[in-house]
Write a protein that holds these residues in place. Structure first.
Motif, PDB file in Angstrom:
ATOM      1  N   GLU A 126       0.802  -1.176   0.118  1.00 41.93           N
ATOM      2  CA  GLU A 126       0.034  -0.047   0.028  1.00 41.93           C
ATOM      3  C   GLU A 126       0.985   1.321   0.140  1.00 41.93           C
ATOM      4  N   ILE A 127       0.746   2.283  -0.948  1.00 46.53           N
ATOM      5  CA  ILE A 127       1.658   3.307  -1.242  1.00 46.53           C
ATOM      6  C   ILE A 127       1.323   4.494  -0.189  1.00 46.53           C
ATOM      7  N   SER A 128      -0.248   4.856  -0.147  1.00 43.15           N
ATOM      8  CA  SER A 128      -0.508   5.902   0.637  1.00 43.15           C
ATOM      9  C   SER A 128      -1.585   5.496   1.533  1.00 43.15           C
ATOM     10  N   ARG A 190       5.722   0.479   5.130  1.00 52.53           N
ATOM     11  CA  ARG A 190       6.992   0.940   5.275  1.00 52.53           C
ATOM     12  C   ARG A 190       7.505   0.820   6.748  1.00 52.53           C
ATOM     13  N   CYS A 205      13.746   4.606   5.179  1.00 54.71           N
ATOM     14  CA  CYS A 205      12.588   3.989   5.142  1.00 54.71           C
ATOM     15  C   CYS A 205      12.810   2.585   4.379  1.00 54.71           C
ATOM     16  N   TRP A 207      11.015  -1.096   3.094  1.00 56.20           N
ATOM     17  CA  TRP A 207       9.704  -2.026   2.574  1.00 56.20           C
ATOM     18  C   TRP A 207       9.848  -2.994   3.704  1.00 56.20           C
ATOM     19  N   GLY A 241       0.843  11.011   7.115  1.00 54.76           N
ATOM     20  CA  GLY A 241       1.404  10.934   5.932  1.00 54.76           C
ATOM     21  C   GLY A 241       2.900  11.547   6.054  1.00 54.76           C
ATOM     22  N   SER A 256       8.283  13.548   4.044  1.00 51.10           N
ATOM     23  CA  SER A 256       7.155  12.943   3.552  1.00 51.10           C
ATOM     24  C   SER A 256       7.447  11.284   3.693  1.00 51.10           C
ATOM     25  N   SER A 258       5.835   9.082   1.913  1.00 49.22           N
ATOM     26  CA  SER A 258       5.768   8.526   0.555  1.00 49.22           C
ATOM     27  C   SER A 258       7.048   8.543  -0.129  1.00 49.22           C
ATOM     28  N   SER A 259       7.898   9.907   0.059  1.00 55.17           N
ATOM     29  CA  SER A 259       9.083   9.759  -0.627  1.00 55.17           C
ATOM     30  C   SER A 259      10.162  10.246  -0.155  1.00 55.17           C
TER      31      SER A 259
END
Length: 525
Positions: A126-128, A190, A205, A207, A241, A256, A258-259
């Motif tokens: 799941e990315i977000s 994450r 971060c 996986w 987030g 962030s 995500s990034s």
């Protein structure tokens, strides 16, 4: 005493000194001192003093031939010089036992390669994710801050089967990591931690499913100290987030999730003028009601500083205090939310919105304070520290005019928690009393039992089971019961000294130390 008698005694004096030194070592180690660090300190003192006096008697008073004395001088000088020239103290254990390595050997973090982002995320990741609010019950694959929900090292309802004799932890991945005592915070596939690699302090971060690097953020900073070790100490906080991190040199970052891109950053020590602590900044950021709160302190500096979650703009500063090595936490006490922090010489409560001091209570000792204050039922707060300090239970009541007052219910030395944190279950508190598991009654502080040496590791409570991540890297399951110490299972999780807290985003168990990290899948009932 005749000259001949004195000469006879002087020739044998080095042997007598060695014999007395041996007796002294027996007297040090046969009884239990509780805290082994003082036994190691006493042992070092006896060895050094005995060796020095034995050599001095041999050289100046023994009456041995010049050749013999010269031989002793040369051999002892070469031995001392050789030890000092060949070896250095790389680190110490929680009991202050030094670990020697060759001087030319570099540190493990300096040998690690530079990090690069991994390939696209594994299928199904799941990315977000929609992040659960901090303070809510822990959910599968969600463990967003230091010590988990509510910062109490306690999780309920994971459904984990802790019978490792039948269903041992299944290793998913293992990888080398940079130095540091940070733990993992996890959200949506994450796992984020902090580590030191060479000159850079990193936020990394990974996986959760594979251990591959998703992204990393680097700051050109390095903290290194023999007793405390290398690298960052604090654990990231994940909220809305974003990832909030506090480095050992005082750099507060908002990234962030995500990034890994930088949203804002503040050099807290530079902005406040506060000095760093001897073992580095260790406060894991608390995200609460739109604020990011960290411990600062030192000299006349504010004990805590709060920043706006969205912008990094300073919101408030609390009153000056000398800092401990704890992290701020919020608890509901006497009918209102209170921001708790354990300082070097006191525990204090503050208004989370303004930083105003609500109450303060002295906490003795000049040695570092590391164990988190634990809020318990009945508007009470449990304190514990090592180095001979002990434990104390406070009741928080509302006085005249709405003021809050702490009152001591009991105080003793039955639980002296040095590095680890305490968990509470059904009216009893469990912790590592100078490295040995102990259980005390919350009502009066009396000890139910003490047993099981796990060193200066960490604890995590799930239902009526306590997961102990021992200083040796062993994972040990202990029954939470006042009846006695019962070890239910044991499994080797890591190699080497482990001071980091475990993270349990069920059904996964994430563990790490200063050199490696591993992820295990635990079986659910």
């Amino acid at each position: 005493m005749s000259k001949r008698t004195f000469q006879s005694f002087a020739r044998k004096a080095p042997l007598y000194l060695v014999l007395l030194g041996g007796i002294a070592l027996l007297l040090i180690w046969i009884p239990s001192w509780g805290d082994r660090q003082y036994q190691y300190i006493a042992t070092a003192a006896v060895v050094l003093v005995t060796g020095f006096l034995a050599i001095a008697f041999t050289l100046f008073l023994s009456g041995y031939s010049r050749k013999a004395r010269l031989t002793v001088f040369i051999v002892s000088s070469l031995a001392a010089g050789g030890l000092a020239g060949l070896f250095r103290i790389d680190e110490v254990t929680g009991d202050l036992l030094p670990v020697l390595v060759f001087r030319w050997k570099g540190t493990a973090d300096e040998a690690l390669p530079l990090l690069a982002p991994s390939a696209p995320p594994p299928p199904g990741t799941e990315i977000s994710p929609a992040l659960a609010a901090i303070g809510s019950p822990a959910k599968a694959q969600g463990y967003g801050q230091f010590l988990g929900p509510n910062r109490k090292a306690t999780i309920d309802g994971t459904g984990i089967n802790w019978d490792w004799s039948r269903t041992p932890p299944a290793e998913m991945w293992r990888r080398p990591v940079g130095a540091g005592w940070s733990a993992f915070s996890v959200s949506g596939g994450r796992a984020v931690t902090q580590e030191q690699r060479g000159p850079n302090e990193l936020v990394v971060c990974y996986w959760l499913s594979s251990g591959e690097v998703a992204w990393s953020h680097a700051d050109p900073a390095r903290f290194q100290e023999v007793l405390g070790g290398i690298g960052p100490r604090a654990t990231p906080t994940i909220a809305a987030g974003k990832v909030f991190t506090f480095g050992a040199t005082g750099i507060l970052n908002c990234l962030s999730l995500s990034s890994g891109s930088l949203v804002w950053s503040v050099d807290v020590l530079k902005e406040t003028g506060c000095p760093n602590q001897g073992w580095g900044k260790s406060s894991s950021p608390l995200v609460y009601d739109g604020l990011v709160i960290v411990a600062a302190g030192g000299n006349d500096c504010p004990g805590m500083v709060a920043y706006r979650e969205q912008s990094g703009e300073e919101a408030w500063r609390s009153a000056p205090s000398e800092p401990g090595y704890c992290s701020p936490s919020v608890a509901q006490l006497a009918g209102r939310p209170q921001l708790l922090i354990l300082n070097l010489g006191s525990v204090s409560s503050h208004d989370p919105a303004t930083g105003k001091t609500l109450w303060s209570h002295p906490w003795e000792g000049t040695q570092p304070k590391v164990t988190q204050p634990v809020p318990v039922e009945g508007d009470r707060v449990l304190l514990s520290s090592g180095y001979g300090v002990g434990a104390e239970l406070l009741a928080i009541t509302e006085g005249a005019g709405g003021s809050l007052e702490p009152r001591s219910i009991w105080k003793n030395r039955n639980l002296k928690s040095k590095f680890s944190n305490i968990v509470v279950y059904q009216g009893a508190a469990y912790g590592l009393d100078d490295g040995i598991m102990a259980c005390i009654d919350l009502s009066d502080g009396k000890r139910h039992w003490k047993g099981g040496r796990y060193g200066h590791g960490q604890l995590l409570l799930d239902g009526d089971k306590i997961l102990v991540l021992a200083e040796t890297g062993d994972g040990v399951v202990v029954q939470a019961s006042t009846a006695g110490h019962t070890e239910l299972a044991r499994h080797k999780l890591l190699d080497g000294k482990t001071w980091n807290h475990p993270s349990l985003p069920a059904p996964y168990l994430l563990v790490r130390n200063a050199t490696e990290a591993a992820c295990y899948r635990l079986k659910r009932d």
